[in-house]
Design a protein around this motif. Structure first.
Motif, PDB file in Angstrom:
ATOM      1  N   SER A 120       0.745  -0.988   0.139  1.00  0.00           N
ATOM      2  CA  SER A 120       0.080   0.070  -0.133  1.00  0.00           C
ATOM      3  C   SER A 120       0.831   1.285   0.013  1.00  0.00           C
ATOM      4  O   SER A 120       0.675   2.046   0.777  1.00  0.00           O
ATOM      5  CB  SER A 120      -0.921   0.040   1.211  1.00  0.00           C
ATOM      6  N   ARG A 136      -1.391   0.818   6.384  1.00  0.00           N
ATOM      7  CA  ARG A 136      -2.226  -0.285   6.260  1.00  0.00           C
ATOM      8  C   ARG A 136      -1.065  -1.405   6.236  1.00  0.00           C
ATOM      9  O   ARG A 136      -0.115  -1.539   5.937  1.00  0.00           O
ATOM     10  CB  ARG A 136      -2.876  -0.388   4.884  1.00  0.00           C
ATOM     11  N   GLN A 199      -2.502 -15.587  -6.499  1.00  0.00           N
ATOM     12  CA  GLN A 199      -2.677 -14.628  -5.446  1.00  0.00           C
ATOM     13  C   GLN A 199      -2.168 -13.243  -5.897  1.00  0.00           C
ATOM     14  O   GLN A 199      -2.668 -12.128  -5.218  1.00  0.00           O
ATOM     15  CB  GLN A 199      -1.768 -14.921  -4.153  1.00  0.00           C
ATOM     16  N   ARG A 223      -9.430 -15.160  -2.955  1.00  0.00           N
ATOM     17  CA  ARG A 223      -9.894 -13.813  -2.361  1.00  0.00           C
ATOM     18  C   ARG A 223      -8.699 -12.980  -1.820  1.00  0.00           C
ATOM     19  O   ARG A 223      -7.636 -13.632  -1.210  1.00  0.00           O
ATOM     20  CB  ARG A 223     -10.786 -14.095  -1.348  1.00  0.00           C
ATOM     21  N   GLY A 224      -8.837 -11.800  -2.181  1.00  0.00           N
ATOM     22  CA  GLY A 224      -7.470 -10.777  -1.682  1.00  0.00           C
ATOM     23  C   GLY A 224      -6.611 -10.830  -2.643  1.00  0.00           C
ATOM     24  O   GLY A 224      -5.346 -10.305  -2.216  1.00  0.00           O
ATOM     25  N   ILE A 226      -4.213  -9.870  -6.005  1.00  0.00           N
ATOM     26  CA  ILE A 226      -3.571  -8.345  -6.665  1.00  0.00           C
ATOM     27  C   ILE A 226      -3.463  -8.846  -8.219  1.00  0.00           C
ATOM     28  O   ILE A 226      -3.146  -9.654  -8.521  1.00  0.00           O
ATOM     29  CB  ILE A 226      -2.293  -8.142  -6.128  1.00  0.00           C
ATOM     30  N   LEU A 245     -13.222  -5.567  -6.433  1.00  0.00           N
ATOM     31  CA  LEU A 245     -12.607  -4.570  -5.715  1.00  0.00           C
ATOM     32  C   LEU A 245     -13.696  -4.254  -4.377  1.00  0.00           C
ATOM     33  O   LEU A 245     -13.382  -4.067  -3.283  1.00  0.00           O
ATOM     34  CB  LEU A 245     -12.004  -3.349  -6.145  1.00  0.00           C
ATOM     35  N   GLY A 248     -14.084  -7.166  -2.016  1.00  0.00           N
ATOM     36  CA  GLY A 248     -12.833  -7.663  -1.376  1.00  0.00           C
ATOM     37  C   GLY A 248     -12.089  -8.781  -2.059  1.00  0.00           C
ATOM     38  O   GLY A 248     -11.283  -9.355  -1.508  1.00  0.00           O
ATOM     39  N   ARG A 251      -7.726  -7.279  -3.603  1.00  0.00           N
ATOM     40  CA  ARG A 251      -6.974  -6.605  -2.893  1.00  0.00           C
ATOM     41  C   ARG A 251      -6.843  -5.007  -3.607  1.00  0.00           C
ATOM     42  O   ARG A 251      -7.322  -3.900  -2.811  1.00  0.00           O
ATOM     43  CB  ARG A 251      -5.903  -7.025  -2.344  1.00  0.00           C
ATOM     44  N   THR A 252      -6.089  -5.142  -4.672  1.00  0.00           N
ATOM     45  CA  THR A 252      -5.749  -4.154  -5.449  1.00  0.00           C
ATOM     46  C   THR A 252      -5.740  -4.184  -6.990  1.00  0.00           C
ATOM     47  O   THR A 252      -5.474  -5.499  -7.420  1.00  0.00           O
ATOM     48  CB  THR A 252      -4.243  -3.877  -4.967  1.00  0.00           C
ATOM     49  N   SER A 273      -8.657   1.358  -3.912  1.00  0.00           N
ATOM     50  CA  SER A 273      -8.104   0.291  -3.998  1.00  0.00           C
ATOM     51  C   SER A 273      -7.271   0.057  -5.496  1.00  0.00           C
ATOM     52  O   SER A 273      -7.104  -1.003  -6.041  1.00  0.00           O
ATOM     53  CB  SER A 273      -8.874  -1.054  -3.925  1.00  0.00           C
TER      54      SER A 273
END
Length: 313
Positions: A120, A136, A199, A223-224, A226, A245, A248, A251-252, A273
């Motif tokens: 972040s 964060r 991931q 989940r989560g 990038i 986004l 969730g 993540r980004t 995000s």
């Protein structure tokens, strides 16, 4: 009167490689120095031109039809998505590229965006600039799985760096190169297998008729995750990414490319995000030099070969 070459990349103005065109006896014309030319500026400058060193501006059929003497378009990069290739072929205009010229720059930006998303960094930097102590919780990339879609010059460079960081890597490519076998936990895999374990997912594929990352693809990802896109905006369904986004699932989303450039303020660019950069993957001193040199060489070689053809006199 010397043959004319139109030059449009913003990085070309003042670049020493352009002097080679003048030294070869060509008149060099910049329709809009330092800016992307409009279709009207292109039509006016290409009307009596034999060569065209092109940037990222759209080159539709109407522009090509208005350039009856045009023989060669040389791109200072790999992609030619903005050029109407069917019209160019129909009109006998060769389209040349500079493959891999910006691969290192794009790969390094990709890794930078991966790290920025994991920690972040834009959020923390903006907080410090406001006099705040904004933090964060981040994640470490080591031990995580990177999925790569498109294992060409850029994708392979990204894979090597990711492996050095301690990631495992799975890559999908329509034509996988079996000779690419870097040290570490790397393998080529089918698309769904890449998505289901990614991931972090990084896009390096050529244009596709349909987005590669859509609702279905995002549902397969952990989940989560990038998502990083330094390839092409059309590879991503923006509505699906925004939904992911908001829920969730992602993540980004870190992107260097957009449907319209510059994109202005949109739900995507203003999302908290999203990390956005201004299509600067190949915007390094070294990439610019390689791309400009290759584009000029391609243009000169093509025009010289045309001059040597029997019956052209």
């Amino acid at each position: 009167m010397p043959s004319r070459i139109v030059v449009t990349p913003r990085s070309a103005h003042g670049h020493p490689a352009i002097e080679r065109l003048r030294s070869a006896g060509f008149e060099v014309v910049f329709p809009s120095p330092g800016a992307v030319p409009t279709p009207e500026e292109l039509i006016a400058s290409l009307a009596d031109s034999a060569g065209y060193l092109a940037g990222v501006e759209p080159v539709p059929r109407s522009v090509l039809i208005a350039a009856p003497r045009l023989r060669v378009i040389s791109r200072n990069g790999t992609g030619a998505d903005s050029i109407d290739l069917a019209a160019a072929e129909e009109l006998g205009v060769r389209v040349l590229r500079a493959p891999a010229a910006n691969a290192q720059g794009v790969a390094e930006l990709t890794v930078a965006l991966m790290l920025a998303a994991a920690r972040s960094i834009p959020f923390a930097s903006a907080a410090i600039a406001r006099g705040e102590w904004g933090r964060r919780e981040g994640i470490e990339l080591a031990g995580r799985r990177l999925g790569i879609i498109g294992a060409g010059q850029v994708g392979r460079r990204v894979a090597r760096v990711a492996l050095a960081l301690g990631m495992s890597v799975r890559a999908f490519d329509a034509f996988p190169d079996p000779s690419f076998a870097p040290d570490g936990d790397f393998a080529f895999a089918e698309l769904d297998d890449v998505l289901s374990g990614a991931q972090v997912l990084s896009l390096h594929a050529p244009p596709a008729r349909q987005p590669v990352v859509d609702d279905r693809a995002l549902a397969l990802m952990p989940r989560g995750a990038i998502l990083v896109n330094t390839a092409r905006a059309t590879l991503v369904d923006e509505r699906a990414v925004l939904d992911a986004l908001d829920t969730g699932r992602l993540r980004t989303y870190a992107t260097d490319v957009y449907q319209v450039e510059p994109p202005g303020m949109t739900p995507l660019t203003t999302h908290p995000s999203v990390i956005g950069t201004a299509h600067l993957g190949g915007f390094t001193r070294e990439s610019i030099d390689r791309a400009m040199t290759a584009a000029v060489e391609n243009l000169l070689d093509a025009l010289d070969s045309d001059r040597e053809r029997p019956g052209d006199d």
